[in-house]
Design a protein around this motif. Structure first.
Motif, PDB file in Angstrom:
ATOM      1  N   SER A  99      15.336  -8.334   7.835  1.00  0.00           N
ATOM      2  CA  SER A  99      16.730  -8.625   7.490  1.00  0.00           C
ATOM      3  C   SER A  99      17.259  -7.700   6.398  1.00  0.00           C
ATOM      4  N   LEU A 100      16.355  -7.124   5.581  1.00  0.00           N
ATOM      5  CA  LEU A 100      16.802  -6.248   4.500  1.00  0.00           C
ATOM      6  C   LEU A 100      17.414  -4.955   5.028  1.00  0.00           C
ATOM      7  N   TRP A 101      17.070  -4.586   6.244  1.00  0.00           N
ATOM      8  CA  TRP A 101      17.660  -3.377   6.827  1.00  0.00           C
ATOM      9  C   TRP A 101      19.173  -3.530   6.998  1.00  0.00           C
ATOM     10  N   ASP A 102      19.630  -4.760   7.023  1.00  0.00           N
ATOM     11  CA  ASP A 102      21.063  -5.013   7.179  1.00  0.00           C
ATOM     12  C   ASP A 102      21.869  -4.461   6.000  1.00  0.00           C
ATOM     13  N   VAL A 107      14.320   0.807   4.444  1.00  0.00           N
ATOM     14  CA  VAL A 107      13.467  -0.168   3.782  1.00  0.00           C
ATOM     15  C   VAL A 107      12.008   0.252   3.925  1.00  0.00           C
ATOM     16  N   GLY A 108      11.336   0.384   2.786  1.00  0.00           N
ATOM     17  CA  GLY A 108       9.897   0.625   2.771  1.00  0.00           C
ATOM     18  C   GLY A 108       9.236  -0.582   2.149  1.00  0.00           C
ATOM     19  N   ALA A 109       8.876  -1.563   2.962  1.00  0.00           N
ATOM     20  CA  ALA A 109       8.354  -2.832   2.447  1.00  0.00           C
ATOM     21  C   ALA A 109       6.967  -3.097   3.010  1.00  0.00           C
ATOM     22  N   THR A 110       6.086  -3.617   2.164  1.00  0.00           N
ATOM     23  CA  THR A 110       4.749  -3.991   2.595  1.00  0.00           C
ATOM     24  C   THR A 110       4.441  -5.401   2.114  1.00  0.00           C
ATOM     25  N   GLU A 111       3.602  -6.060   2.859  1.00  0.00           N
ATOM     26  CA  GLU A 111       3.142  -7.411   2.496  1.00  0.00           C
ATOM     27  C   GLU A 111       1.651  -7.315   2.216  1.00  0.00           C
ATOM     28  N   ARG A 112       1.251  -7.655   0.990  1.00  0.00           N
ATOM     29  CA  ARG A 112      -0.142  -7.499   0.615  1.00  0.00           C
ATOM     30  C   ARG A 112      -0.553  -8.593  -0.359  1.00  0.00           C
ATOM     31  N   THR A 113      -1.851  -8.940  -0.323  1.00  0.00           N
ATOM     32  CA  THR A 113      -2.432  -9.771  -1.366  1.00  0.00           C
ATOM     33  C   THR A 113      -2.763  -8.882  -2.561  1.00  0.00           C
ATOM     34  N   VAL A 114      -3.127  -9.493  -3.669  1.00  0.00           N
ATOM     35  CA  VAL A 114      -3.515  -8.710  -4.839  1.00  0.00           C
ATOM     36  C   VAL A 114      -4.721  -7.837  -4.505  1.00  0.00           C
ATOM     37  N   THR A 115      -5.688  -8.406  -3.802  1.00  0.00           N
ATOM     38  CA  THR A 115      -6.893  -7.657  -3.427  1.00  0.00           C
ATOM     39  C   THR A 115      -6.538  -6.462  -2.552  1.00  0.00           C
ATOM     40  N   GLU A 116      -5.628  -6.671  -1.604  1.00  0.00           N
ATOM     41  CA  GLU A 116      -5.213  -5.579  -0.714  1.00  0.00           C
ATOM     42  C   GLU A 116      -4.463  -4.490  -1.491  1.00  0.00           C
ATOM     43  N   CYS A 117      -3.678  -4.905  -2.484  1.00  0.00           N
ATOM     44  CA  CYS A 117      -2.973  -3.931  -3.315  1.00  0.00           C
ATOM     45  C   CYS A 117      -3.959  -3.053  -4.073  1.00  0.00           C
ATOM     46  N   LEU A 118      -4.967  -3.686  -4.637  1.00  0.00           N
ATOM     47  CA  LEU A 118      -5.940  -2.938  -5.424  1.00  0.00           C
ATOM     48  C   LEU A 118      -6.713  -1.963  -4.548  1.00  0.00           C
ATOM     49  N   ALA A 119      -7.008  -2.359  -3.306  1.00  0.00           N
ATOM     50  CA  ALA A 119      -7.710  -1.464  -2.385  1.00  0.00           C
ATOM     51  C   ALA A 119      -6.803  -0.299  -1.984  1.00  0.00           C
ATOM     52  N   ALA A 120      -5.526  -0.601  -1.725  1.00  0.00           N
ATOM     53  CA  ALA A 120      -4.592   0.445  -1.309  1.00  0.00           C
ATOM     54  C   ALA A 120      -4.325   1.439  -2.434  1.00  0.00           C
ATOM     55  N   ALA A 121      -4.531   0.996  -3.685  1.00  0.00           N
ATOM     56  CA  ALA A 121      -4.257   1.857  -4.843  1.00  0.00           C
ATOM     57  C   ALA A 121      -5.212   3.032  -4.940  1.00  0.00           C
ATOM     58  N   SER A 122      -6.234   3.095  -4.086  1.00  0.00           N
ATOM     59  CA  SER A 122      -7.101   4.277  -4.068  1.00  0.00           C
ATOM     60  C   SER A 122      -6.342   5.501  -3.571  1.00  0.00           C
ATOM     61  N   ASP A 123      -5.235   5.255  -2.842  1.00  0.00           N
ATOM     62  CA  ASP A 123      -4.329   6.329  -2.443  1.00  0.00           C
ATOM     63  C   ASP A 123      -3.391   6.616  -3.611  1.00  0.00           C
ATOM     64  N   ILE A 124      -3.309   7.872  -4.046  1.00  0.00           N
ATOM     65  CA  ILE A 124      -2.562   8.204  -5.251  1.00  0.00           C
ATOM     66  C   ILE A 124      -1.078   7.896  -5.103  1.00  0.00           C
ATOM     67  N   THR A 125      -0.525   8.028  -3.895  1.00  0.00           N
ATOM     68  CA  THR A 125       0.897   7.727  -3.688  1.00  0.00           C
ATOM     69  C   THR A 125       1.152   6.241  -3.883  1.00  0.00           C
ATOM     70  N   VAL A 126       0.289   5.400  -3.316  1.00  0.00           N
ATOM     71  CA  VAL A 126       0.427   3.953  -3.477  1.00  0.00           C
ATOM     72  C   VAL A 126       0.219   3.576  -4.937  1.00  0.00           C
ATOM     73  N   CYS A 127      -0.789   4.166  -5.554  1.00  0.00           N
ATOM     74  CA  CYS A 127      -1.088   3.861  -6.954  1.00  0.00           C
ATOM     75  C   CYS A 127       0.106   4.168  -7.847  1.00  0.00           C
ATOM     76  N   THR A 128       0.760   5.301  -7.613  1.00  0.00           N
ATOM     77  CA  THR A 128       1.926   5.679  -8.411  1.00  0.00           C
ATOM     78  C   THR A 128       3.059   4.693  -8.212  1.00  0.00           C
ATOM     79  N   SER A 129       3.260   4.301  -6.964  1.00  0.00           N
ATOM     80  CA  SER A 129       4.322   3.342  -6.665  1.00  0.00           C
ATOM     81  C   SER A 129       4.072   2.014  -7.370  1.00  0.00           C
ATOM     82  N   LEU A 130       2.815   1.559  -7.368  1.00  0.00           N
ATOM     83  CA  LEU A 130       2.476   0.283  -8.001  1.00  0.00           C
ATOM     84  C   LEU A 130       2.548   0.361  -9.524  1.00  0.00           C
ATOM     85  N   LEU A 131       2.330   1.554 -10.065  1.00  0.00           N
ATOM     86  CA  LEU A 131       2.400   1.722 -11.517  1.00  0.00           C
ATOM     87  C   LEU A 131       3.771   1.304 -12.048  1.00  0.00           C
ATOM     88  N   GLU A 132       4.800   1.478 -11.227  1.00  0.00           N
ATOM     89  CA  GLU A 132       6.168   1.185 -11.662  1.00  0.00           C
ATOM     90  C   GLU A 132       6.675  -0.142 -11.108  1.00  0.00           C
TER      91      GLU A 132
END
Length: 860
Positions: A99-102, A107-132
């Motif tokens: 619905s946010l596309w409306d 829209v660049g949206a992801t659904e993740r648990t905390v554990t999944e976020c921490l695993a995805a943060a091994s990618d530097i692009t994801v890590c940078t995004s999460l830093l902010e």
């Protein structure tokens, strides 16, 4: 037709009001934060309209997370969820995200648990995004848990390393230049992304979140902070107006938008420049400032991890010294008192052994002096002498001139240069400004000097080797387009300028005429080849008469090809190459210097090698048959004695295959010759065998013959210090043959310890992967401290990624290794894979930390 929702109408109305307010007050910071707040409200309205699971959190990330939403920026959102959601609950979340596309945003949206976020943060692009990340709504407790876990997991040293690799890769894609004619104001060197990289790394390192914080911690000076802020405001306004004029997310300063954006920013036409040209000059000036400060400030941050260089300084002269591998100042205020010392700093950087970079103090002094209006920066007699010495360097000319342009030195030492600095070129061909195009021409010329590039343009490399006083080509290249933007024939204007330069620099009349000819006629060869009938003897004779001599022809051919190639990636093609080559050979014949001949360096090497080989009993037919299978690069990389030895051993092998031969050099080193079927992983096998034989490789030259054989030679030292050479011969030969047969498994990677000197003067590893001029292969450039097993460790990483090694130039300079590998493989087209290879190489070759916590900086 889809109905526009009430939420979209509210959001659009708020955004339009904010844009109108921006057009009145030009306050970009206010617009970005206000647009972020309006986006928050729109997201929360949509959030409230959906039935969603309890305990989830909405988190803004990326630019949205730092509250810098440009009018049409992407909406980057993280939906933090607790573990164990049902499919129905996940479906409701996906419905909300859809619905946010409306809102009309990407829209660049992801659904993740905390554990999944921490695993995805091994990618530097994801890590940078999460830093902010920034909390928007929902469960504050879940967001706080995520932030706590993420902060604990973040390793500042690793984050810094990966951001540097990512930045170098991004810069390489843009040609390492801010001077594209249609630059991306966000991603190109000198753009907003470079500012953000510094902010991200400083934040991850615990120095706060703002320029004020960084200044308070002593990371930057007040003047540097003010300059960064000024550049940031300019770039932000520029990007805002790009979005407004394009009515979409557009970060490229396209020709179609330049005039409108220039008017928005208040630029007007003048006698000297169009408004759009004035805008672009202002953009390039700001981009250059960002690059300069980034070089300083990222080096400051690097020292936070590696420790400030504490090595004692060894004086070089009265003003400079060597501190470890850094060029440093002996005292403060050197540049203010003696501005010509800035030129000497660049000269020493290129020529003094052991220098790999400038100290932070030197870079800061350079930056501040260039902004000091009380310092007279006009060239002196001493300054002219140093600059001419720079132009005559055997190595490092391109890098030195590029750096001098980056720091703005060329504007002062060459007053006409200031007129082309950031000068646009409004045509269908050029992709760079005049000054950057000129620097790229010099880069192309200098590539032809080095053997590792000989495979790209073999004939040109050979001609460059034959041409005397190649510094004259560099001077001609500097001035060939310096008359652009003044009206009239820029070639004639350039000729006048270069004659004045030669007069003031004391260049001989003979060399002056040679250089002036190249500047005046730098377009002639291209015009004749592409627009006249070069099968007409009269056309050829007229061209040869205009050129006059064989050396002038060679130089003009070299300059013409480099000029065309530096114009843009779509301008050079094989058809043009064939026309120019054909014109060159016809004109060379008319001038009595048909090339290549036995007088060339290449033919001289073959001739000398043939004499040596025939003295050993070989025939000319034996050698010719063998040499037809080898390319120009082979002959450029080997001495006549080496070539004769190879020919003798190969011709006398009596069918022995694979062939392995070892001999001792007059300097008590070992040369190893291997000829075998070329296969994947061959280089790794050979290096493994040499390592097992306790031979430390100083140089490796890898060649593939035209009939599919690998012809590899290694220069090595005996790390085992065995007294009898015959023992080394037998052990090395046996181990290589065992390795080639596959009878012995490859050993694990084990690097030897650093030498005592390397421990005191560690070299920061550097890795760069970039495509070469052919567009089909890549060059891997690597520098670090030398130690036993290093080459095997590097080869193992390349082999693990399935990278093919085509040629290698291994250079060991004392304690320092500088290697260039020509590599290939479909996998290298993926920039993320290149980043992973570079990161793994750096981790593999980096000296071990003294302690586990040595790389960390605690949060403050």
């Amino acid at each position: 037709m889809r109905m526009v929702s009430e939420n979209r109408r509210i959001f659009d109305a708020e955004r339009e009001q904010l844009i109108e307010a921006f057009k009145r007050d030009h306050d970009s910071a206010k617009l970005l934060s206000s647009t972020s707040a309006a986006t928050d409200r729109a997201v929360l309205r949509e959030f409230a309209a959906h039935t969603l699971p309890d305990g989830i959190a909405l988190v803004a990330v990326g630019g949205y997370g730092r509250a810098e939403m440009f009018p049409y920026s992407d909406l980057d959102l993280l939906v933090l969820v607790p573990p164990g959601l049902t499919e129905e609950e996940r479906s409701s979340i996906q419905s909300f995200i859809t619905s946010l596309w409306d809102l009309g945003l990407t829209v660049g949206a992801t659904e993740r648990t905390v554990t999944e976020c921490l695993a995805a943060a091994s990618d530097i692009t994801v890590c940078t995004s999460l830093l902010e990340s920034r909390f928007i709504g929902g469960s504050r407790a879940l967001f706080d848990e995520f932030q706590c876990e993420f902060t604990m997991q973040l390793v500042p040293r690793d984050f810094f390393r990966d951001k540097m690799l990512e930045m170098h890769q991004r810069h390489a894609r843009a040609g390492d230049s801010p001077y594209a004619l249609e630059p991306n104001v966000k991603e190109n060197p000198g753009g907003l992304r470079d500012l953000q990289v510094f902010m991200w790394v400083a934040r991850a390192s615990g120095f706060g979140k703002s320029l004020q914080d960084f200044a308070a911690h002593g990371l930057i000076t007040t003047k540097e902070a003010a300059e960064l802020r000024r550049a940031m405001v300019f770039l932000q306004k520029l990007r805002v107006y790009l979005h407004i004029e394009a009515h979409r997310h557009e970060d490229r300063l396209l020709f179609d938008l330049q005039a409108a954006v220039a008017a928005d920013l208040g630029f007007k036409d003048s006698e000297a420049f169009r408004a759009s040209e004035a805008l672009m000059k202002s953009y390039y000036r700001n981009a250059k400032s960002v690059i300069q400060l980034s070089l300083i400030l990222l080096q400051v941050l690097s020292e936070k991890y590696t420790g400030k260089n504490a090595a004692p300084i060894r004086p070089i002269d009265s003003e400079f010294g060597l501190r470890g591998e850094e060029l440093d100042l002996l005292r403060r205020g050197v540049f203010d008192r003696h501005p010509e010392a800035m030129l000497r700093a660049f000269y020493l950087r290129a020529t003094w052994p052991g220098i790999s970079r400038e100290s932070t103090a030197l870079l800061r002094a350079l930056w501040h002096t260039l902004r000091n209006p009380d310092v007279n920066l006009a060239p002196t007699d001493e300054g002219r002498k140093i600059f001419l010495d720079i132009l005559k360097l055997d190595k490092g000319v391109y890098r030195t001139l590029r750096n001098m342009n980056t720091w703005g030195i060329l504007d002062h030492i060459l007053p006409p240069w200031a007129r082309i600095d950031g000068q646009m070129q409004h045509d269908l061909f050029h992709v760079y400004t005049v000054d950057q195009h000129t620097i790229q021409v010099i880069r192309g010329l200098r590539h032809l000097v080095y053997a590792e590039h000989a495979h790209e343009f073999p004939l040109l490399s050979q001609l460059m080797a034959e041409l005397p006083d190649t510094w004259r080509l560099i001077v001609a290249a500097l001035f060939h387009d310096i008359g652009k933007g003044r009206g009239g024939d820029h070639s004639k204007i350039g000729e006048e300028e270069v004659r004045e330069f030669c007069r003031s620099y004391g260049i001989t009349p003979e060399d002056t005429e040679f250089i002036a000819f190249l500047v005046r006629d730098h377009l002639t060869m291209s015009h004749v080849a592409q627009k006249e009938d070069i099968s007409d003897p009269a056309v050829l004779q007229r061209f040869a008469d205009r050129v006059g001599t064989s050396d002038r022809l060679k130089a003009l051919y070299l300059l013409t090809v480099s000029d065309i190639r530096a114009t843009g990636p779509k301008v050079w093609n094989n058809w043009k190459g064939q026309l120019l080559e054909r014109l060159y050979f016809h004109a060379a014949a008319l001038l009595g210097g048909a090339a290549p001949t036995r007088s060339s360096i290449l033919e001289m090497r073959k001739s000398t090698a043939l004499d040596i080989a025939m003295a050993s009993g070989l025939t000319e037919e034996d050698c010719t048959k063998l040499w037809e299978k080898l390319d120009v690069a082979y002959f450029l990389r080997h001495t006549p004695e080496d070539i004769a030895w190879h020919a003798t051993e190969l011709c006398r092998s009596n069918g022995e295959f694979p062939l392995v031969r070892v001999r001792m050099t007059p300097h008590r080193m070992y040369e190893v010759l291997v000829c075998a079927d070329d296969e994947k992983g061959l280089f790794l096998k050979l290096v493994s065998a040499l390592q097992k034989s306790s031979l430390s490789v100083l140089d490796a030259r890898i060649h593939t013959t035209r009939d599919g054989k690998a012809l590899d030679t290694f220069l090595a030292m005996d790390a085992g210090k065995r007294p009898e050479p015959q023992e080394v011969f037998e052990i090395a030969s046996s181990n290589i043959l065992d390795s080639l047969s596959g009878r012995r498994a490859l050993p694990p990677v084990r690097l030897g310890p650093l030498s005592r000197r390397s421990k005191h003067f560690p070299i920061r590893p550097q890795v760069l992967i970039e495509p070469d001029a052919s567009g089909t292969t890549y060059l891997l450039t690597l520098s670090c401290n030398d130690r036993l097993g290093l080459l095997y460790a590097i080869s193992s990483v390349l082999s693990r990624f399935g990278v093919n090694l085509q040629t290698a130039k291994i250079s060991t300079l004392g304690e320092r290794v500088e290697d260039i590998f020509q590599i290939s493989g479909d996998i290298l087209a993926d920039s993320n894979v290149c980043l992973k290879i570079a990161a793994e190489l750096i981790e593999t070759i980096a000296p071990a930390e003294k302690s586990a916590g040595a790389s960390r900086i605690t949060k403050r």
